[in-house]
Write a protein that holds these residues in place. Sequence first.
Motif, PDB file in Angstrom:
ATOM      1  N   UNK A  47       0.842  -1.193   0.000  1.00  0.00           N
ATOM      2  CA  UNK A  47       0.000   0.000   0.000  1.00  0.00           C
ATOM      3  C   UNK A  47       0.877   1.242   0.000  1.00  0.00           C
ATOM      4  N   UNK A  48       0.470   2.249  -0.765  1.00  0.00           N
ATOM      5  CA  UNK A  48       1.214   3.507  -0.784  1.00  0.00           C
ATOM      6  C   UNK A  48       1.247   4.135   0.598  1.00  0.00           C
ATOM      7  N   UNK A  49       0.270   3.790   1.451  1.00  0.00           N
ATOM      8  CA  UNK A  49       0.256   4.322   2.815  1.00  0.00           C
ATOM      9  C   UNK A  49       1.461   3.863   3.620  1.00  0.00           C
ATOM     10  N   UNK A  50       2.141   2.815   3.174  1.00  0.00           N
ATOM     11  CA  UNK A  50       3.333   2.342   3.878  1.00  0.00           C
ATOM     12  C   UNK A  50       4.442   3.381   3.880  1.00  0.00           C
ATOM     13  N   UNK A  51       4.347   4.359   2.991  1.00  0.00           N
ATOM     14  CA  UNK A  51       5.314   5.460   2.995  1.00  0.00           C
ATOM     15  C   UNK A  51       5.335   6.139   4.354  1.00  0.00           C
ATOM     16  N   UNK A  52       4.190   6.131   5.050  1.00  0.00           N
ATOM     17  CA  UNK A  52       4.095   6.780   6.356  1.00  0.00           C
ATOM     18  C   UNK A  52       4.524   5.911   7.518  1.00  0.00           C
ATOM     19  N   UNK A  53       5.054   4.711   7.278  1.00  0.00           N
ATOM     20  CA  UNK A  53       5.561   3.875   8.365  1.00  0.00           C
ATOM     21  C   UNK A  53       6.944   4.370   8.771  1.00  0.00           C
ATOM     22  N   UNK A  54       7.183   4.398  10.075  1.00  0.00           N
ATOM     23  CA  UNK A  54       8.448   4.966  10.547  1.00  0.00           C
ATOM     24  C   UNK A  54       9.664   4.152  10.150  1.00  0.00           C
ATOM     25  N   UNK A  55       9.460   2.854   9.845  1.00  0.00           N
ATOM     26  CA  UNK A  55      10.603   2.064   9.410  1.00  0.00           C
ATOM     27  C   UNK A  55      10.714   1.981   7.901  1.00  0.00           C
ATOM     28  N   UNK A  56       9.777   2.588   7.166  1.00  0.00           N
ATOM     29  CA  UNK A  56       9.832   2.608   5.710  1.00  0.00           C
ATOM     30  C   UNK A  56      10.213   3.994   5.191  1.00  0.00           C
ATOM     31  N   UNK A  57       9.637   5.043   5.781  1.00  0.00           N
ATOM     32  CA  UNK A  57       9.884   6.397   5.285  1.00  0.00           C
ATOM     33  C   UNK A  57      11.370   6.767   5.226  1.00  0.00           C
ATOM     34  N   UNK A  58      12.171   6.488   6.266  1.00  0.00           N
ATOM     35  CA  UNK A  58      13.596   6.841   6.165  1.00  0.00           C
ATOM     36  C   UNK A  58      14.305   6.155   5.007  1.00  0.00           C
ATOM     37  N   UNK A  59      13.878   4.947   4.661  1.00  0.00           N
ATOM     38  CA  UNK A  59      14.482   4.236   3.535  1.00  0.00           C
ATOM     39  C   UNK A  59      14.155   4.917   2.218  1.00  0.00           C
ATOM     40  N   UNK A  60      12.929   5.448   2.119  1.00  0.00           N
ATOM     41  CA  UNK A  60      12.519   6.162   0.907  1.00  0.00           C
ATOM     42  C   UNK A  60      13.218   7.520   0.835  1.00  0.00           C
ATOM     43  N   UNK A  61      13.279   8.202   1.953  1.00  0.00           N
ATOM     44  CA  UNK A  61      13.920   9.520   1.989  1.00  0.00           C
ATOM     45  C   UNK A  61      15.393   9.433   1.596  1.00  0.00           C
ATOM     46  N   UNK A  62      16.059   8.361   2.028  1.00  0.00           N
ATOM     47  CA  UNK A  62      17.472   8.184   1.728  1.00  0.00           C
ATOM     48  C   UNK A  62      17.709   7.465   0.398  1.00  0.00           C
ATOM     49  N   UNK A  63      16.635   7.155  -0.318  1.00  0.00           N
ATOM     50  CA  UNK A  63      16.696   6.496  -1.626  1.00  0.00           C
ATOM     51  C   UNK A  63      17.303   5.099  -1.547  1.00  0.00           C
ATOM     52  N   UNK A  64      17.156   4.437  -0.394  1.00  0.00           N
ATOM     53  CA  UNK A  64      17.520   3.022  -0.327  1.00  0.00           C
ATOM     54  C   UNK A  64      16.461   2.172  -1.014  1.00  0.00           C
ATOM     55  N   UNK A  65      15.226   2.657  -0.985  1.00  0.00           N
ATOM     56  CA  UNK A  65      14.154   2.055  -1.764  1.00  0.00           C
ATOM     57  C   UNK A  65      13.343   3.187  -2.377  1.00  0.00           C
ATOM     58  N   UNK A  66      12.557   2.845  -3.369  1.00  0.00           N
ATOM     59  CA  UNK A  66      11.726   3.874  -4.000  1.00  0.00           C
ATOM     60  C   UNK A  66      10.470   3.236  -4.579  1.00  0.00           C
ATOM     61  N   UNK A  67       9.526   4.096  -4.932  1.00  0.00           N
ATOM     62  CA  UNK A  67       8.298   3.647  -5.585  1.00  0.00           C
ATOM     63  C   UNK A  67       8.536   3.672  -7.081  1.00  0.00           C
TER      64      UNK A  67
END
Length: 344
Positions: free
Chosen positions: A146-166
Amino acid sequence: MVKNKNLNDSKKRKNDEFYTLLPDIETELQHYKEHFRGNVIYCNCDNPEFSNFWKYFKIHFEEFGIRKLIATYYDSGKPTYKYVLSSGDNEPTKTPLTGDGDFRSDECINILKETDIVITNPPFSLFREYVAQLIKYEKKFAIIGSLNAVGYKDVFPLIKSRQIWISSNNPHQRFKIPDDYDIGVTCVDSDGHKYATIGNIAWFTNIPTEREFPNLALTAQYSSEKYPRYDNYDAINVNKLSDIPSDYDGVMGVPVTFIAKYNPRQFKILGITTGSDAFEAVPTKKYINPIRMTGTHKGGSSTNTSAVLLLTEPPADGAYYTADNVEGFLKVLYKRILIQKNKP
């Protein structure tokens, strides 16, 4: 306590059977096929009797030059199996697992350690744990969530740091589901099977591809009337991605759907409005005794965890709140990602 936790997990997993349709898999995985060559692919939430992920890779096994395809799956209280299709074989081998196929089991983790790439649709209720495991064991992956997973505290930092992306998202994706489900928008199709339409489904990945992520076309113009400032975050509110102003260089709060269009060359992500230090965006104000004023009168804790607009009149749409330390009416907004344009 452990027994109760396992029981609760089992109940959640019962509602996690969403079978991805083959056309959706084909549309996304065409961008990764060169990465599959010579590698071991693991579908660790997939029963080959039902899984279109297994079907997809079995069909394209030789074409993609896959070295080995492995599938395991969870079924509480029932024996489950490990399927392996190796290069040079026409059919997979099927061997029983000692456990129930939970991706968190030592048995499945040992299989994971021997693989290169994970492709699957994991249980939505366990998405945090699932991603954490892939990161821990440094696996490449493309998974659905779910795109809402972006708001999980253990997922958002990974997206912000570009370790993972959509890599892409689907506002209205269809899944095949068991007949006893009654969730989302469901229907029985002409094939006699039941389907559900779920909103804001996304592919999360860390596999680099040559897919282009163009800049968002910015055509709107900034005005203080159109873009009010939050009362508790130092940023302006933008309700739609098409409304991101071209002539504003400060901090903006945009819907979480932004993440599917995010081009790090165009914008930088500063945080997300959840009221937690983990998201690198802390409110500038704490509301005292916030009370919801429409519907049932109850506490307004969300005013201290979300972006809030301070209005002079009650909003015509939805609930609003009051608080002892403000004059006016508080409108709480869903999570906003705080962004800023990169300097040329």
